[in-house]
Design a protein around this motif. Structure first.
Motif, PDB file in Angstrom:
ATOM      1  N   VAL A  31      -2.061   2.802  -5.344  1.00 35.28           N
ATOM      2  CA  VAL A  31      -0.770   2.567  -5.543  1.00 35.28           C
ATOM      3  C   VAL A  31      -0.285   3.973  -6.387  1.00 35.28           C
ATOM      4  O   VAL A  31       0.784   4.853  -6.157  1.00 35.28           O
ATOM      5  CB  VAL A  31      -0.164   1.475  -6.206  1.00 35.28           C
ATOM      6  N   GLU A  32      -1.131   4.307  -7.356  1.00 33.33           N
ATOM      7  CA  GLU A  32      -0.780   5.486  -8.594  1.00 33.33           C
ATOM      8  C   GLU A  32      -1.017   6.738  -7.675  1.00 33.33           C
ATOM      9  O   GLU A  32      -0.158   7.549  -7.834  1.00 33.33           O
ATOM     10  CB  GLU A  32      -1.849   5.436  -9.474  1.00 33.33           C
ATOM     11  N   THR A  33      -1.913   6.816  -6.842  1.00 36.87           N
ATOM     12  CA  THR A  33      -2.085   7.900  -5.938  1.00 36.87           C
ATOM     13  C   THR A  33      -0.855   8.355  -5.123  1.00 36.87           C
ATOM     14  O   THR A  33      -0.160   9.555  -5.118  1.00 36.87           O
ATOM     15  CB  THR A  33      -3.452   8.188  -5.328  1.00 36.87           C
ATOM     16  N   ALA A  34      -0.571   7.392  -4.537  1.00 39.64           N
ATOM     17  CA  ALA A  34       0.648   7.314  -3.623  1.00 39.64           C
ATOM     18  C   ALA A  34       1.987   7.897  -4.548  1.00 39.64           C
ATOM     19  O   ALA A  34       2.676   8.913  -4.035  1.00 39.64           O
ATOM     20  CB  ALA A  34       0.952   6.050  -3.025  1.00 39.64           C
ATOM     21  N   LEU A  35       2.224   7.424  -5.559  1.00 40.82           N
ATOM     22  CA  LEU A  35       3.299   7.748  -6.483  1.00 40.82           C
ATOM     23  C   LEU A  35       3.065   8.982  -6.971  1.00 40.82           C
ATOM     24  O   LEU A  35       4.236   9.839  -7.015  1.00 40.82           O
ATOM     25  CB  LEU A  35       3.489   6.766  -7.640  1.00 40.82           C
ATOM     26  N   GLU A  50       6.741   3.896   1.971  1.00 42.81           N
ATOM     27  CA  GLU A  50       5.738   5.075   2.070  1.00 42.81           C
ATOM     28  C   GLU A  50       4.546   4.622   1.099  1.00 42.81           C
ATOM     29  O   GLU A  50       3.584   4.929   1.522  1.00 42.81           O
ATOM     30  CB  GLU A  50       6.338   6.349   1.663  1.00 42.81           C
ATOM     31  N   VAL A  51       4.871   4.043   0.072  1.00 42.31           N
ATOM     32  CA  VAL A  51       3.899   3.695  -0.725  1.00 42.31           C
ATOM     33  C   VAL A  51       3.037   2.692  -0.208  1.00 42.31           C
ATOM     34  O   VAL A  51       1.750   2.842  -0.149  1.00 42.31           O
ATOM     35  CB  VAL A  51       4.396   3.259  -2.467  1.00 42.31           C
ATOM     36  N   LYS A  52       3.649   1.817   0.467  1.00 43.19           N
ATOM     37  CA  LYS A  52       2.944   0.570   1.348  1.00 43.19           C
ATOM     38  C   LYS A  52       1.992   1.290   2.410  1.00 43.19           C
ATOM     39  O   LYS A  52       0.875   0.917   2.474  1.00 43.19           O
ATOM     40  CB  LYS A  52       3.754  -0.416   1.675  1.00 43.19           C
ATOM     41  N   ALA A  53       2.486   2.137   3.155  1.00 44.29           N
ATOM     42  CA  ALA A  53       1.793   2.773   4.222  1.00 44.29           C
ATOM     43  C   ALA A  53       0.809   3.441   3.592  1.00 44.29           C
ATOM     44  O   ALA A  53      -0.488   3.574   4.065  1.00 44.29           O
ATOM     45  CB  ALA A  53       2.796   3.809   4.831  1.00 44.29           C
ATOM     46  N   PHE A  54       0.736   4.202   2.724  1.00 44.51           N
ATOM     47  CA  PHE A  54      -0.320   5.050   2.071  1.00 44.51           C
ATOM     48  C   PHE A  54      -1.190   4.132   1.557  1.00 44.51           C
ATOM     49  O   PHE A  54      -2.621   4.225   1.675  1.00 44.51           O
ATOM     50  CB  PHE A  54       0.063   6.063   0.668  1.00 44.51           C
ATOM     51  N   ALA A  55      -0.887   2.792   0.821  1.00 44.99           N
ATOM     52  CA  ALA A  55      -1.940   1.814   0.274  1.00 44.99           C
ATOM     53  C   ALA A  55      -2.519   1.259   1.411  1.00 44.99           C
ATOM     54  O   ALA A  55      -3.671   1.076   1.277  1.00 44.99           O
ATOM     55  CB  ALA A  55      -1.070   0.917  -0.489  1.00 44.99           C
ATOM     56  N   ASP A  96      -6.597  -0.137   2.555  1.00 39.84           N
ATOM     57  CA  ASP A  96      -6.814  -1.516   2.583  1.00 39.84           C
ATOM     58  C   ASP A  96      -6.153  -2.417   1.345  1.00 39.84           C
ATOM     59  O   ASP A  96      -6.752  -3.042   0.842  1.00 39.84           O
ATOM     60  CB  ASP A  96      -8.262  -1.883   2.715  1.00 39.84           C
ATOM     61  N   VAL A  97      -5.090  -1.814   1.095  1.00 44.84           N
ATOM     62  CA  VAL A  97      -4.331  -2.444   0.032  1.00 44.84           C
ATOM     63  C   VAL A  97      -2.975  -3.297   0.744  1.00 44.84           C
ATOM     64  O   VAL A  97      -2.406  -2.563   1.194  1.00 44.84           O
ATOM     65  CB  VAL A  97      -3.941  -1.566  -1.012  1.00 44.84           C
ATOM     66  N   GLY A  98      -3.068  -4.483   0.363  1.00 45.86           N
ATOM     67  CA  GLY A  98      -1.876  -5.145   0.875  1.00 45.86           C
ATOM     68  C   GLY A  98      -0.711  -5.087   0.474  1.00 45.86           C
ATOM     69  O   GLY A  98      -0.423  -4.407  -0.760  1.00 45.86           O
ATOM     70  N   GLU A  99       0.425  -5.184   1.186  1.00 44.45           N
ATOM     71  CA  GLU A  99       1.861  -4.896   0.808  1.00 44.45           C
ATOM     72  C   GLU A  99       2.349  -5.783  -0.526  1.00 44.45           C
ATOM     73  O   GLU A  99       2.942  -5.359  -1.220  1.00 44.45           O
ATOM     74  CB  GLU A  99       2.656  -5.371   2.015  1.00 44.45           C
ATOM     75  N   ALA A 100       1.738  -6.993  -0.705  1.00 47.44           N
ATOM     76  CA  ALA A 100       2.338  -7.874  -1.685  1.00 47.44           C
ATOM     77  C   ALA A 100       1.445  -7.365  -3.058  1.00 47.44           C
ATOM     78  O   ALA A 100       2.416  -7.249  -3.970  1.00 47.44           O
ATOM     79  CB  ALA A 100       1.641  -9.562  -1.355  1.00 47.44           C
ATOM     80  N   TYR A 101       0.487  -6.834  -2.850  1.00 49.46           N
ATOM     81  CA  TYR A 101      -0.094  -6.280  -4.249  1.00 49.46           C
ATOM     82  C   TYR A 101       0.807  -4.906  -4.426  1.00 49.46           C
ATOM     83  O   TYR A 101       1.244  -4.700  -5.689  1.00 49.46           O
ATOM     84  CB  TYR A 101      -1.706  -5.790  -3.943  1.00 49.46           C
ATOM     85  N   VAL A 102       1.118  -4.230  -3.444  1.00 48.80           N
ATOM     86  CA  VAL A 102       1.950  -2.989  -3.802  1.00 48.80           C
ATOM     87  C   VAL A 102       3.314  -3.326  -4.353  1.00 48.80           C
ATOM     88  O   VAL A 102       3.713  -2.727  -5.398  1.00 48.80           O
ATOM     89  CB  VAL A 102       2.222  -2.186  -2.516  1.00 48.80           C
TER      90      VAL A 102
END
Length: 173
Positions: free
Chosen positions: A121-125, A135-140, A144-150
Protein backbone atom coordinates in the motif's frame (compact mmCIF):
# COMPACT_ATOMS: atom_id res chain seq x y z
CA UNK A 1 33.35 23.59 9.86
CA UNK A 2 35.39 20.49 9.14
CA UNK A 3 38.52 19.55 11.06
CA UNK A 4 41.16 16.97 10.19
CA UNK A 5 42.14 15.43 13.52
CA UNK A 6 44.50 12.72 14.67
CA UNK A 7 44.25 10.02 17.33
CA UNK A 8 46.85 10.21 20.07
CA UNK A 9 46.67 6.43 20.60
CA UNK A 10 46.90 4.95 17.09
CA UNK A 11 47.72 8.00 14.90
CA UNK A 12 44.64 7.55 12.69
CA UNK A 13 43.42 10.63 10.82
CA UNK A 14 39.75 11.45 10.31
CA UNK A 15 37.46 14.36 9.55
CA UNK A 16 35.07 15.75 12.16
CA UNK A 17 32.17 17.95 11.18
CA UNK A 18 31.22 20.79 13.52
CA UNK A 19 32.50 21.05 17.08
CA UNK A 20 31.24 18.04 19.04
CA UNK A 21 32.14 17.56 22.70
CA UNK A 22 33.67 14.17 21.97
CA UNK A 23 34.52 12.12 18.91
CA UNK A 24 35.59 8.52 18.41
CA UNK A 25 38.58 7.25 16.52
CA UNK A 26 37.37 5.14 13.60
CA UNK A 27 40.35 2.79 13.91
CA UNK A 28 40.83 2.06 17.62
CA UNK A 29 37.42 3.35 18.76
CA UNK A 30 38.94 5.45 21.56
CA UNK A 31 36.73 8.38 22.62
CA UNK A 32 38.49 11.75 22.68
CA UNK A 33 37.55 15.21 23.88
CA UNK A 34 37.36 17.19 20.65
CA UNK A 35 39.14 20.18 22.19
CA UNK A 36 42.12 18.01 23.21
CA UNK A 37 42.69 16.56 19.73
CA UNK A 38 45.39 17.85 17.39
CA UNK A 39 43.57 19.70 14.60
CA UNK A 40 45.76 19.70 11.51
CA UNK A 41 43.39 21.87 9.50
CA UNK A 42 39.99 23.47 10.01
CA UNK A 43 38.01 24.60 7.00
CA UNK A 44 34.47 25.31 5.84
CA UNK A 45 34.99 23.19 2.70
CA UNK A 46 34.58 19.42 3.16
CA UNK A 47 36.49 18.66 -0.05
CA UNK A 48 39.44 20.71 1.20
CA UNK A 49 39.46 18.76 4.47
CA UNK A 50 39.34 15.48 2.52
CA UNK A 51 42.17 16.63 0.31
CA UNK A 52 44.38 17.55 3.28
CA UNK A 53 43.67 14.21 4.99
CA UNK A 54 44.38 12.27 1.78
CA UNK A 55 47.62 14.19 1.27
CA UNK A 56 48.74 13.46 4.81
CA UNK A 57 47.96 9.75 4.40
CA UNK A 58 49.78 9.65 1.05
CA UNK A 59 52.86 11.28 2.57
CA UNK A 60 52.84 8.81 5.47
CA UNK A 61 52.76 5.84 3.11
CA UNK A 62 55.46 7.22 0.84
CA UNK A 63 53.07 7.87 -2.04
CA UNK A 64 53.07 11.65 -1.78
CA UNK A 65 54.45 12.03 -5.32
CA UNK A 66 51.56 10.03 -6.81
CA UNK A 67 49.05 12.07 -4.83
CA UNK A 68 50.64 15.31 -6.03
CA UNK A 69 49.88 14.31 -9.65
CA UNK A 70 46.14 14.50 -8.95
CA UNK A 71 44.85 18.04 -9.43
CA UNK A 72 42.25 17.95 -6.67
CA UNK A 73 40.48 15.46 -4.45
CA UNK A 74 37.10 16.39 -5.94
CA UNK A 75 38.33 15.47 -9.43
CA UNK A 76 39.65 12.10 -8.26
CA UNK A 77 36.23 10.49 -8.85
CA UNK A 78 36.41 11.53 -12.51
CA UNK A 79 39.87 9.97 -12.76
CA UNK A 80 38.66 6.71 -11.21
CA UNK A 81 35.71 6.56 -13.62
CA UNK A 82 38.08 6.88 -16.57
CA UNK A 83 40.57 4.31 -15.29
CA UNK A 84 40.16 0.66 -16.12
CA UNK A 85 37.21 -0.85 -17.93
CA UNK A 86 33.51 -0.56 -17.30
CA UNK A 87 31.42 -3.38 -15.86
CA UNK A 88 29.93 -4.06 -19.28
CA UNK A 89 33.39 -4.24 -20.90
CA UNK A 90 34.55 -6.66 -18.20
CA UNK A 91 31.53 -8.92 -18.63
CA UNK A 92 31.82 -8.78 -22.42
CA UNK A 93 35.50 -9.76 -22.32
CA UNK A 94 34.59 -12.58 -19.95
CA UNK A 95 32.21 -13.97 -22.58
CA UNK A 96 28.98 -12.84 -20.91
CA UNK A 97 26.22 -11.40 -23.10
CA UNK A 98 25.44 -8.12 -21.31
CA UNK A 99 22.15 -7.60 -23.17
CA UNK A 100 20.92 -10.98 -21.98
CA UNK A 101 22.05 -10.21 -18.41
CA UNK A 102 20.16 -6.91 -18.50
CA UNK A 103 17.01 -8.65 -19.74
CA UNK A 104 17.20 -11.30 -17.03
CA UNK A 105 17.84 -8.69 -14.35
CA UNK A 106 14.82 -6.71 -15.45
CA UNK A 107 12.55 -9.79 -15.50
CA UNK A 108 13.75 -10.94 -12.08
CA UNK A 109 13.28 -7.51 -10.51
CA UNK A 110 9.73 -7.32 -11.88
CA UNK A 111 8.73 -10.83 -10.88
CA UNK A 112 10.46 -11.08 -7.50
CA UNK A 113 9.29 -7.77 -6.12
CA UNK A 114 7.74 -9.26 -3.03
CA UNK A 115 6.11 -6.73 -0.76
CA UNK A 116 4.33 -7.14 2.53
CA UNK A 117 0.73 -5.94 2.83
CA UNK A 118 1.45 -2.55 4.37
CA UNK A 119 4.54 -2.08 2.20
CA UNK A 120 2.47 -2.74 -0.95
CA UNK A 121 0.00 0.00 0.00
CA UNK A 122 2.79 2.45 0.92
CA UNK A 123 4.69 1.68 -2.30
CA UNK A 124 1.56 2.27 -4.38
CA UNK A 125 1.03 5.62 -2.68
CA UNK A 126 4.68 6.62 -3.24
CA UNK A 127 5.09 5.43 -6.83
CA UNK A 128 1.73 6.31 -8.38
CA UNK A 129 0.92 9.96 -9.16
CA UNK A 130 -2.13 10.95 -7.07
CA UNK A 131 -3.41 7.36 -7.00
CA UNK A 132 -7.10 6.64 -6.64
CA UNK A 133 -8.37 3.94 -4.28
CA UNK A 134 -8.93 1.74 -7.33
CA UNK A 135 -5.30 2.15 -8.49
CA UNK A 136 -3.94 1.43 -5.00
CA UNK A 137 -6.12 -1.70 -4.82
CA UNK A 138 -4.92 -2.82 -8.26
CA UNK A 139 -1.28 -2.33 -7.31
CA UNK A 140 -1.76 -4.12 -4.00
CA UNK A 141 -3.60 -6.99 -5.72
CA UNK A 142 -0.46 -7.64 -7.80
CA UNK A 143 1.21 -8.39 -4.46
CA UNK A 144 -1.60 -10.59 -3.13
CA UNK A 145 -3.08 -7.92 -0.87
CA UNK A 146 -6.87 -7.95 -0.49
CA UNK A 147 -9.13 -4.97 -1.12
CA UNK A 148 -10.50 -4.93 2.45
CA UNK A 149 -6.97 -4.59 3.85
CA UNK A 150 -6.24 -1.71 1.43
CA UNK A 151 -9.42 0.12 2.48
CA UNK A 152 -8.62 -0.24 6.20
CA UNK A 153 -5.00 0.84 5.69
CA UNK A 154 -5.96 3.91 3.66
CA UNK A 155 -8.45 4.93 6.36
CA UNK A 156 -5.80 4.48 9.07
CA UNK A 157 -3.28 6.59 7.12
CA UNK A 158 -5.84 9.38 6.66
CA UNK A 159 -6.77 9.34 10.39
CA UNK A 160 -3.10 9.32 11.39
CA UNK A 161 -2.40 12.33 9.16
CA UNK A 162 0.03 10.45 6.90
CA UNK A 163 -2.26 10.71 3.89
CA UNK A 164 -4.80 13.12 2.48
CA UNK A 165 -7.71 12.24 0.23
CA UNK A 166 -8.37 14.68 -2.62
CA UNK A 167 -10.82 14.64 -5.52
CA UNK A 168 -8.02 13.37 -7.77
CA UNK A 169 -6.83 10.65 -5.41
CA UNK A 170 -4.55 10.27 -2.43
CA UNK A 171 -1.41 12.17 -1.54
CA UNK A 172 1.21 11.27 1.09
CA UNK A 173 1.97 13.99 3.61
Amino acid sequence: MYAVVGCSDCSALWIVEGRPDTTGCPRCETRHQFGNLKQFVTTEDEDHAREVRASMLANRSGHGDAFAEVESFAELDDYVDDAGMTDDEYLDRSGVDTDEVEGVTERVSRSSRSLGKREAVETALRELDEPSEREVKAFAAEHDVGEAYVERTLEKFVRAGKLTATADGYRLL
